[in-house]
Structures are given as structure tokens and as C-alpha cells.
Design an enzyme around this catalytic site. Structure first.
Site, PDB file in Angstrom:
ATOM      1  N   ASP A   1       0.859  -1.177   0.000  1.00 46.02           N
ATOM      2  CA  ASP A   1       0.000   0.000   0.000  1.00 46.02           C
ATOM      3  C   ASP A   1       0.902   1.236   0.000  1.00 46.02           C
ATOM      4  OD1 ASP A   1      -2.442   1.525   0.334  1.00 46.02           O
ATOM      5  OD2 ASP A   1      -1.757   1.883   2.378  1.00 46.02           O
TER       6      ASP A   1
ATOM      7  N   ASP B   1      -1.649  -0.416   6.143  1.00 46.69           N
ATOM      8  CA  ASP B   1      -1.798   0.132   7.494  1.00 46.69           C
ATOM      9  C   ASP B   1      -3.173   0.703   7.766  1.00 46.69           C
ATOM     10  OD1 ASP B   1      -1.654   2.510   5.946  1.00 46.69           O
ATOM     11  OD2 ASP B   1      -0.982   3.589   7.727  1.00 46.69           O
TER      12      ASP B   1
END
Length: 678
Positions: free
Chosen positions: A354, A558
Site C-alpha cells: 500500500d 496500514d
């Protein structure tokens, strides 16, 4: 389900504790017999009696080890043999043989055979295998934690308009079509569409992006997101299972429940090893009974084969290495949630990263401050005016600009501000010392009729560097521009390089525009970029990579929006600086947020799996080598009889070898750690 798992772990802990205490007592009681008659003077006679050992061993067998026997019966009914079968057969026959010797020692003595008992062997086998099961049980029971934390994001109540008056009601009572009021600093309870007012809404908990989104009449709002500034009213469009939050919860649940268990090498070996050993034990009994006509002697051969073949070290081979490797990982900020995660990490072929909060810090910072050539005001004056205006805004970009301006000014009072106004999606404005000051997007100033041609080259350069641009306009004159970006973590480029050296394909996944994502990817050396991906589609991207044969696939993220993808991936890796839900949905957590932990975790996994394979060798080597002797192969030539006592010693030695080998992992040092944690 959680209560059942907790009860299972509690019961296992009790059984291991009881078995360990009783086994130690049995071992001490059997010392005189193992060391010789001259070594028993320090122990009372009653304590070294076989009857005492019988009393101490019986609870270990019938209470602590009960599940092995029920498991063996269950496997037998399915026409299958597993570790339960071997443990139950070995310990059960050793116990019955010892019981017979305790009750009728004169029968063996009359046959010229030693009246040995093997209670300590029974107790040690059961205790060691129970310990292995406890270590495995502690790694389970995590699948519902992510879902619980997701559900806790939704506020418990909503302020609904009833007959024009706000009424606080539980979220479960909100229905489609209700009008709901939201004040600054409150969470939005359900999905809907703004009908009145405007605000900035932080959707990072669902989108993963740190920049709040401007919301005005007609814009959609998502339940569980945070209203940063302004009040508004929205009409409810989705409730219950139809909300975005509920759909994400369902994605996490489906991904976790569909995860396949990794078939361990030990299970494959046991599948054929157990039936072969039982057949050899029975054959040894039959052959020696036919040769000698002595059922007691034949029974000793049968028991010896079962005891020496019982790979109790197998119960330690995997969990001991996992325990040591997990502890070593924790020393380096790597938390493995399960043995499957540690095992699968070393087999990964594709790593999906990500962007926000993973490759980048997740906190916007000013990267550029450029004054225009035709500007009138000095830099300090511009910074003071900007800080005075932006300090009243709750937008993260404003916070970044204010922090930068104050750091450059190095203290001092800011000028007084009058008539502050935030224009949703555009910027902020106000009066300072009689001057009209505006800070906002270049597009806003174009709409106001202000010529922005002079800053276009600068805007293009900043946007090409993945920066958001905020221009400063004083009395209709553009004075300067700020470039605000989410900077890369210092460990990102090195971590990506480390992953490539390990032979892994690295992919960046982001909800950002393709141009922005490609700029960030180029800075860290990632060639493959999948951009403009909605939160709910991230898990689908991971699934597609798996279906295309690019797996096993790991996802590193996250945000809450990453939770379904983390759960869908073969290994989900969460940054410890991220959200609780992402961490709960992951298999590995990088406590410091240091991305270099990803290649380090893979290295540690590969080292641990190599160690486990070595342990499996030690778990079987002594046993397999001793089986022919235990079956009486050398008895006709040398008269050697491998008693169950010696067989138990070989079994114990294999356990010592396994533990010693596992402890070598304490010397492992990941090549890619430590690095800076930002």
C-alpha cells in the site's frame, strides 16, 4: 467461538502444568532404577516404588492425555491413522505393560526377563506432545479480533431529526430516509447524502488516504468516517448490512474463513509413518511369539518398537522453532500471529505494498515554498500571514503549512485575523491587518478571476512530484506557492531493493490517481503499479493475483481499508503504526512501522523453515534407526534387547536434539535490519 477457544487454551495450560509436575516426580522416582541400585539412598523406598510411579502416571494418562485416545478412536472409525494413534498406542501399551509388571513382577522374573516399568516414558511422551499442542493453540483464535474492532468504529448512537427536533437514538434504530445531524469532531453513524451544510470529512479509516474530503450538498458520506470541521445534515441511504463499513466487515470475514490451512511436512510424513510403525510392531510381536513361544518377550519387542518409533520430538519440531523464531522476530519488531504466517512468508512470490502510511509516512509535510518573482511581501511576512490564516483551519494540509511556517518563523506572535472563512474544497480566506489573504488551490483563484499563468510551470513541477499545491494570494496578488506531499519513509527504497534481492515481485497498490502513484513508485524503485483502486476492491486485486498464479501473495498495509486485502492475502503484513483493525486482520505486524521489516520477516521465515526441516530429521532419525533393533533384528546374533527403557532414552535424546537445534535460531540476524523507523 472466542469463549470456546479461550476454554480450550485454559484447559490445555492446566493439563500441561499438571502433567509437567507429575512427570518430574515420576522421573525423580525412577532415577534409582535408571542409575542403578546404588543411587537410591537419598530417596525413600516408598517414593521409588513402581506403585508410586503408577499413582503419579495414571492422571497424566487418563486426564491430561485423554484427547490422544479419543482422537485415536475417532481416526480409527474413519479408517485413518495419525499422531494421536501413535501416541495413544505407544503410551497405552507401555502403561499396560508397566501395570502388568507392577502387579505380577514374578512372571517376568520367572522368564529371566527384567521386571522393568516404563511409567516415566509414558509421562514424558504425553507431556512433550501436550506442550506442542499448547504452543499451537496459543497461535489460534485471532480471526474475530479484526471484525470486532471494525464494528467498534461505528458510533453507538445518531442524532436524528424527528418533527424538526434532534433526537439521540441507537444506530440500530436509524432507517433509510432519516435526516441525521453531525457536528464537528463526531463520527458519521451510517451512510448517506449531505442535504444541508458543508464540511471536511476524514475518511482515512476507510480510504487510507490522509487528506480530508470536502463535503457539500449532494455529496455521499460514509458511516464511521470522522467529521473534522463544520456541521451538516445528511439523509440516510444505507443502514445495517448495506453500509460500506458492514461490507468491509463481511469482506474480512469471508477472506479469513476461506483461508486454507498450510499442510505441514510433518502431517504428510505421519500419514504413512504411523501405519508402517504399527504394522512393524505387530509383526515383531507375531514373529517373536512364533519363534520363542514367549508372549512376554514378544510383548517387549512390540512395546519397544512403539515407544522408540513414537516421535514425541515431532510435537516440538515445529512449535519450538516457531517459538524461538517468533521471539527473535519480536526482538526486531516483527510480530508473527501464527505458525502458518511464519511458514508461508518464506514461500512468497509477490509482495503488494500500500502507498499511504506504508511506503509514505501518512502525514503531509511542506516540501516546497516558492515565492514568485513579482511578489511584493518578504518571506517572513508571507509565512506569518499564512500561519495566522491556516492555524484556524482543521485541514491536514493547513496543519502541515502552519507547522512549516512556525518552524521558519521560530516563535513570535502571529498577526490578528478577522473574518475567517473556509471554502469547502477550495481553501481559506480572511482579513489580516487590512489585507485580504487567501490560501487555496490554483483552481479556486482561476474561478475568482485571478491570473494564475505565472505559477503554472511551478504547479506542474510540484504535481509531477506528487505534491498538492496551495497558493498564497494577498489582495488579489499571487505571492507564493506551497508544495505539500506525503513524504516517503527513509526505509522504503532500501526495503523494496531488499525484496527484489530475495527474488520477489513488488507491486504498489493505491487509491491515488495513477500519475501520483507512479511518481511515488518510481522514487522507491517499483515498476508495477495498480492505482485508483477503491477500498472494497483491494481484496479483489489480491484475489486476482492469486488466481493468476502469482502467489503466494503478501499484502502490506496500514489502513482500515486495507483490512480485507490483508485478510485475503496468503500473508497479511500490517504496519504497527497503522490502525488497530489492519493489525488485527494481519498475520505479521511490523511494530515500528519500518518497512525493512518485510524482507527481514521473509528471511526469518526461510531460516525458521530450514530449521524445522532439520528438526523433523532429528525427530525421526534416532527413532527410525532404532526400530530394527527394537524389533529384535540383532537379538538372535548378539542377544541385544532394546528395552522400552532404552527406547525412551533415544526418544528423549531426539527431543534434546530438536530443542538444541531450534535454539540456534537465536543467532539469526536479519540482513535488512535495523534501519531508521521513519
Amino acid at each position: 467461538m472466542e469463549r470456546e477457544l479461550a476454554r480450550e487454551r485454559t484447559l490445555l495450560r492446566r493439563k500441561v502444568s499438571v502433567a509437567a509436575v507429575l512427570t518430574v516426580l515420576v522421573m525423580v522416582s525412577s532415577l534409582p532404577h535408571m542409575l542403578g541400585s546404588g543411587h537410591h539412598s537419598f530417596l525413600p523406598f516408598w517414593f521409588t516404588s513402581p506403585w508410586t510411579q503408577l499413582i503419579l502416571t495414571t492422571p497424566v494418562l487418563f486426564w491430561c492425555g485423554r484427547d490422544f485416545f479419543t482422537g485415536a478412536v475417532s481416526a480409527f472409525r474413519r479408517h485413518f491413522a495419525d499422531m494421536n494413534t501413535l501416541v495413544a498406542a505407544g503410551t497405552g501399551i507401555a502403561y499396560l505393560t508397566s501395570l502388568f509388571t507392577t502387579l505380577f513382577p514374578q512372571v517376568l522374573i520367572a522368564e529371566g526377563l527384567p521386571a522393568d516399568v516404563y511409567y516415566e516414558t509414558v509421562a514424558v511422551i504425553l507431556t512433550l506432545v501436550l506442550l506442542g499442542r499448547l504452543l499451537e493453540a496459543r497461535a489460534r483464535g485471532q480471526t474475530s479480533e479484526a471484525i470486532r474492532r471494525l464494528l467498534q468504529l461505528q458510533p453507538p448512537s445518531a442524532r436524528v431529526l424527528r418533527d424538526g427536533q434532534p433526537v439521540e437514538i441507537p444506530v440500530s434504530m436509524v432507517v433509510v430516509g432519516d435526516l441525521v445531524q453531525v457536528r464537528p469532531g463526531e463520527k458519521i453513524p451510517v451512510d448517506g447524502e449531505v442535504s444541508e451544510g458543508s464540511s471536511w470529512v476524514e475518511e482515512s479509516m476507510l480510504t487510507g488516504e490522509p487528506t480530508p474530503v470536502a463535503k457539500a450538498t449532494g455529496d455521499a458520506v460514509i458511516g464511521a468516517s470522522m467529521n473534522r470541521s463544520g456541521s451538516f445534515t445528511f439523509r440516510v441511504s444505507r443502514v445495517g448490512a448495506d453500509t460500506v463499513l458492514a461490507q468491509i466487515v463481511e469482506l474480512v470475514r469471508q477472506a479469513q474463513s476461506s483461508r486454507t490451512q498450510v499442510q505441514r511436512l510433518a502431517d504428510q510424513v505421519v500419514g504413512w509413518f504411523v501405519p508402517v510403525v504399527i504394522a512393524l510392531a505387530i509383526a515383531a510381536f507375531v514373529v517373536w511369539f512364533l519363534i520363542s513361544g514367549n508372549p512376554v518377550l514378544a510383548m517387549l519387542f512390540l512395546v519397544s518398537v512403539l515407544v522408540i518409533a513414537c516421535p514425541c520430538a515431532l510435537g516440538l519440531a515445529t512449535p519450538t522453532s516457531i517459538m524461538v523464531a517468533s521471539g527473535k522476530g519480536a526482538e526486531n519488531g516483527l510480530i508473527f500471529r501464527s505458525a502458518e504466517a511464519l511458514e508461508t512468508a518464506g514461500k512468497l512470490r509477490t509482495i503488494v505494498l500500500d502507498k499511504t502510511g506504508t511506503l509514505t509516512r501518512g502525514q503531509p509535510e511542506v516540501t516546497d515554498f516558492a515565492r514568485l518573482a513579482g511578489g511584493v511581501l518578504p518571506a517572513d511576512t508571507l509565512l506569518a500571514l499564512t500561519a495566522a490564516l491556516e492555524s484556524r483551519s482543521e485541514h491536514p494540509l493547513a496543519e502541515a503549512i502552519t507547522t512549516y511556517a512556525r518552524s521558519q518563523l521560530k516563535g513570535g506572535a502571529l498577526p490578528a485575523l478577522e473574518g475567517f472563512e473556509a471554502v469547502a474544497g477550495r481553501g481559506v480566506q480572511g482579513l489580516i491587518a487590512g489585507q485580504q489573504v487567501r490560501v487555496g488551490t490554483p483552481r479556486w483563484f482561476e474561478e475568482l478571476g485571478i491570473d494564475t499563468a505565472a505559477i503554472q510551470p511551478l504547479v506542474e513541477r510540484l504535481e509531477a512530484a506528487a505534491c498538492s499545491v496551495a497558493a498564497v494570494v494577498v489582495d488579489g496578488r499571487i505571492e507564493a506557492c506551497f508544495g505539500v506531499a506525503d513524504p516517503l519513509k527513509s526505509s522504503s527504497a532500501a526495503a523494496v531493493a531488499g525484496l527484489r534481492r530475495l527474488g520477489l515481485q513488488v507491486v504498489m497498490l493505491s487509491g491515488d490517481a495513477k500519475r501520483t502513484a507512479e511518481v511515488v513508485a518510481a522514487q522507491v524503485g517499483i515498476e508495477r503499479v495498480i492505482a485508483e483502486v477503491r477500498p472494497a476492491d483491494k481484496a479483489s486485486v489480491i484475489r486476482k493475483l492469486q488466481e493468476q498464479g502469482e502467489g503466494p501473495v503478501a499484502m502490506v498495509g496500514d489502513g482500515i481499508n486495507d483490512a480485507p486485502a490483508l485478510a485475503q492475502a496468503d500473508v497479511g503484513i500490517a504496519m504497527g503504526t497503522g490502525t488497530d483493525v489492519a493489525i488485527a486482520a494481519s498475520d505479521i505486524t511490523l511494530i515500528s512501522g519500518n518497512l525493512a521489516g518485510v524482507p527481514a520477516a521473509i528471511e526469518l521465515s526461510r531460516a525458521a523453515m530450514a530449521n524445522i526441516r532439520q528438526n523433523l530429521f532429528f525427530a525421526f532419525a534416532y527413532n527410525v534407526a532404532g526400530i530394527p533393533i527394537a524389533a529384535g533384528l540383532l537379538f538372535p546374533l548378539t542377544g541385544w534387547l532394546l528395552s522400552p527403557m532404552i527406547a525412551g532414552a533415544a526418544m528423549a535424546f531426539s527431543s534434546v536434539s530438536v530443542v538444541s537445534n531450534a535454539l540456534r535460531l537465536r543467532n539469526f540476524r536479519p540482513a535488512h535490519l535495523p534501519l531508521p523507523t521513519t
